[in-house]
Design a protein around this motif. Sequence first.
Motif, PDB file in Angstrom:
ATOM      1  N   ALA A   1       0.626  -1.225  -0.055  1.00  0.00           N
ATOM      2  CA  ALA A   1      -0.062  -0.062   0.154  1.00  0.00           C
ATOM      3  C   ALA A   1       0.899   1.180  -0.211  1.00  0.00           C
ATOM      4  CB  ALA A   1      -1.067  -0.069   1.287  1.00  0.00           C
ATOM      5  N   GLY A   2       1.764   1.090   0.976  1.00  0.00           N
ATOM      6  CA  GLY A   2       2.809   2.486   0.819  1.00  0.00           C
ATOM      7  C   GLY A   2       3.566   2.637  -0.506  1.00  0.00           C
ATOM      8  N   PHE A   3       4.018   1.386  -1.174  1.00  0.00           N
ATOM      9  CA  PHE A   3       4.591   1.541  -2.529  1.00  0.00           C
ATOM     10  C   PHE A   3       3.841   2.286  -3.555  1.00  0.00           C
ATOM     11  CE2 PHE A   3       5.993   0.004  -6.525  1.00  0.00           C
ATOM     12  CZ  PHE A   3       7.285   0.011  -6.464  1.00  0.00           C
ATOM     13  N   PHE A   4       2.655   1.954  -3.479  1.00  0.00           N
ATOM     14  CA  PHE A   4       1.880   2.285  -4.671  1.00  0.00           C
ATOM     15  C   PHE A   4       1.157   3.542  -4.414  1.00  0.00           C
ATOM     16  CE2 PHE A   4       1.632  -2.319  -5.520  1.00  0.00           C
ATOM     17  CZ  PHE A   4       2.389  -2.319  -6.774  1.00  0.00           C
ATOM     18  N   VAL A   5       0.633   3.882  -3.315  1.00  0.00           N
ATOM     19  CA  VAL A   5       0.058   5.136  -3.094  1.00  0.00           C
ATOM     20  C   VAL A   5       1.106   6.412  -3.077  1.00  0.00           C
ATOM     21  CG1 VAL A   5      -1.777   4.383  -1.670  1.00  0.00           C
ATOM     22  CG2 VAL A   5       0.148   5.122  -0.614  1.00  0.00           C
ATOM     23  N   LEU A   6       2.404   6.052  -2.575  1.00  0.00           N
ATOM     24  CA  LEU A   6       3.412   6.994  -2.697  1.00  0.00           C
ATOM     25  C   LEU A   6       3.971   7.349  -4.185  1.00  0.00           C
ATOM     26  CD1 LEU A   6       5.491   9.242  -1.641  1.00  0.00           C
ATOM     27  CD2 LEU A   6       3.546   8.648  -0.204  1.00  0.00           C
ATOM     28  N   ALA A   7       3.718   6.376  -4.934  1.00  0.00           N
ATOM     29  CA  ALA A   7       4.492   6.311  -6.335  1.00  0.00           C
ATOM     30  C   ALA A   7       3.285   7.059  -7.148  1.00  0.00           C
ATOM     31  CB  ALA A   7       4.210   5.007  -6.682  1.00  0.00           C
ATOM     32  N   ALA A   8       2.140   6.940  -6.779  1.00  0.00           N
ATOM     33  CA  ALA A   8       0.882   7.739  -7.513  1.00  0.00           C
ATOM     34  C   ALA A   8       1.185   9.137  -6.957  1.00  0.00           C
ATOM     35  CB  ALA A   8      -0.304   7.267  -7.003  1.00  0.00           C
ATOM     36  N   GLN A   9       1.339   9.488  -5.920  1.00  0.00           N
ATOM     37  CA  GLN A   9       1.604  10.702  -5.462  1.00  0.00           C
ATOM     38  C   GLN A   9       2.720  11.600  -6.055  1.00  0.00           C
ATOM     39  OE1 GLN A   9       1.420  11.360  -1.042  1.00  0.00           O
ATOM     40  NE2 GLN A   9       1.383  13.578  -1.347  1.00  0.00           N
ATOM     41  N   LEU A  10       3.801  10.716  -6.183  1.00  0.00           N
ATOM     42  CA  LEU A  10       5.174  11.307  -6.561  1.00  0.00           C
ATOM     43  C   LEU A  10       4.887  11.677  -8.108  1.00  0.00           C
ATOM     44  CD1 LEU A  10       7.752  10.565  -8.281  1.00  0.00           C
ATOM     45  CD2 LEU A  10       7.759  12.102  -6.364  1.00  0.00           C
ATOM     46  N   VAL A  11       3.960  10.630  -8.855  1.00  0.00           N
ATOM     47  CA  VAL A  11       3.861  10.990 -10.198  1.00  0.00           C
ATOM     48  C   VAL A  11       3.067  12.440 -10.767  1.00  0.00           C
ATOM     49  CG1 VAL A  11       2.534  10.319 -12.210  1.00  0.00           C
ATOM     50  CG2 VAL A  11       4.069   8.746 -11.074  1.00  0.00           C
ATOM     51  N   LEU A  12       2.217  12.485  -9.666  1.00  0.00           N
ATOM     52  CA  LEU A  12       1.641  13.917  -9.741  1.00  0.00           C
ATOM     53  C   LEU A  12       2.257  15.118  -9.436  1.00  0.00           C
ATOM     54  CD1 LEU A  12      -1.837  12.677  -8.160  1.00  0.00           C
ATOM     55  CD2 LEU A  12      -1.541  13.598 -10.440  1.00  0.00           C
ATOM     56  N   TYR A  13       3.335  15.099  -8.425  1.00  0.00           N
ATOM     57  CA  TYR A  13       4.020  16.006  -7.995  1.00  0.00           C
ATOM     58  C   TYR A  13       5.234  16.094  -9.011  1.00  0.00           C
ATOM     59  CZ  TYR A  13       1.778  16.332  -3.218  1.00  0.00           C
ATOM     60  OH  TYR A  13       0.867  16.497  -2.376  1.00  0.00           O
ATOM     61  N   ALA A  14       5.442  15.202  -9.426  1.00  0.00           N
ATOM     62  CA  ALA A  14       6.687  15.351 -10.614  1.00  0.00           C
ATOM     63  C   ALA A  14       6.200  15.907 -11.914  1.00  0.00           C
ATOM     64  CB  ALA A  14       7.371  14.038 -10.823  1.00  0.00           C
TER      65      ALA A  14
END
Length: 404
Positions: free
Chosen positions: A319-332
């Motif tokens: 859960a941590g891996f995928f939710v933060l990957a999604a947030q990072l994509v948005l912020y990047a």
Amino acid sequence: MSDITPPSVARPSAATPLTILLCFIVALLEGMDIQSAGIAGPGIAAHFGLDKVQLGWVFSASILGLLPGAFGGGWLADRIGRKRVLTVAVVLFGLFSLLTTQSWNLDSLLLARFMTGLGLGAALPNLIALTSESAGNDRRATAVSLMYCGVPLGGALASLAGMFATPERWQLVFHLGGWAPLLVAPLLYRYLPESAAYQQQAADRRRPSIVQGLFRAGQAVPTLLLWLSCFFTLLVVYLLLNWLPSLLIGQGFSRPQAGSVQLLLNLGMTLGSLLAGVLLDRWRPALLVTLVYAGILVALAALGSLEGFAGMLLAGFAAGFFVLAAQLVLYALAPQFYPASVRATGVGSAVAVGRLGSIGGPLLAGQMLASGSGTAGLMSLAAPGVVVAAVGIILLLRHRPAPE
């Protein structure tokens, strides 16, 4: 989109490693403060005699402060500089994290958490803008990911502190998250380089208004899609960050076990943040987004259905891996849609709208749990939002500006 800086101009500067390092340190501190209330939640509830709904308001108070903080911090940064706003923001959230430990009732606690969130919110768009502007166009996502992985690592440190803090010592994580920023702020003032992109446009007095900058011809659709995806993605992120420890304890897991799952959640977030930025610079973005959001759905289903401790550890990590990957994509991606004159404002507006989801997530969870809904029902409720966020970001990628 002709005023987006082309690759021939946007070269990495010699200050890039120092900028990323200092911003990483601030992100580390931000991650500690963001998760401190969730980790100290059981102790706060016992100390002040709060029910689940009141505890949900405590979780949401700092998130509520993130909204005006992010928008105002981004707007100010485009006018007086990223470095100045970031330094003041770090002092603000450090000071009010300390004052959280001196709260004497629910009202004073909510005020302290709101002001902490104001500083945290003002810091984030400047961290994203500084790291993105310090790197070349072909490494911007990687630079943002290197910085932003400090957020989950800070959460992991807060989780470790929470494992050693009894409910009677709930103040420990707030002391840690308060003194450290106050020690780091002078280093930022002395050593952090100001963004070259900001310096180049600072002399131009003809800055566009907020409406012109975010909704000018060809930019309204990307702005709205970015807001949509940020809203639903952060709803899921903050639901997990704030309620997971309490949910696990309610399911019968011990406090050390709940702390271990929270620690694995943050370690998964760290790896997800790092890999997402690197892959975004190298893979087909639409494929990456599809895999990431599908992973979120699977992880949420696992958190709602698994009962064994080992399985819960794995589910927490995923859960941590995928939710933060999604947030990072948005912020990047966010800085790539705005010119330097409104870049921090654009990023700040996306972060601010995402915070609306952050507010709604913990409050909605508190209401559902108070009405008797279990963990499985809570996780299934988040699934439609995940699908909407995924569709929004895939549509957003169609409007991504092409390098000149």
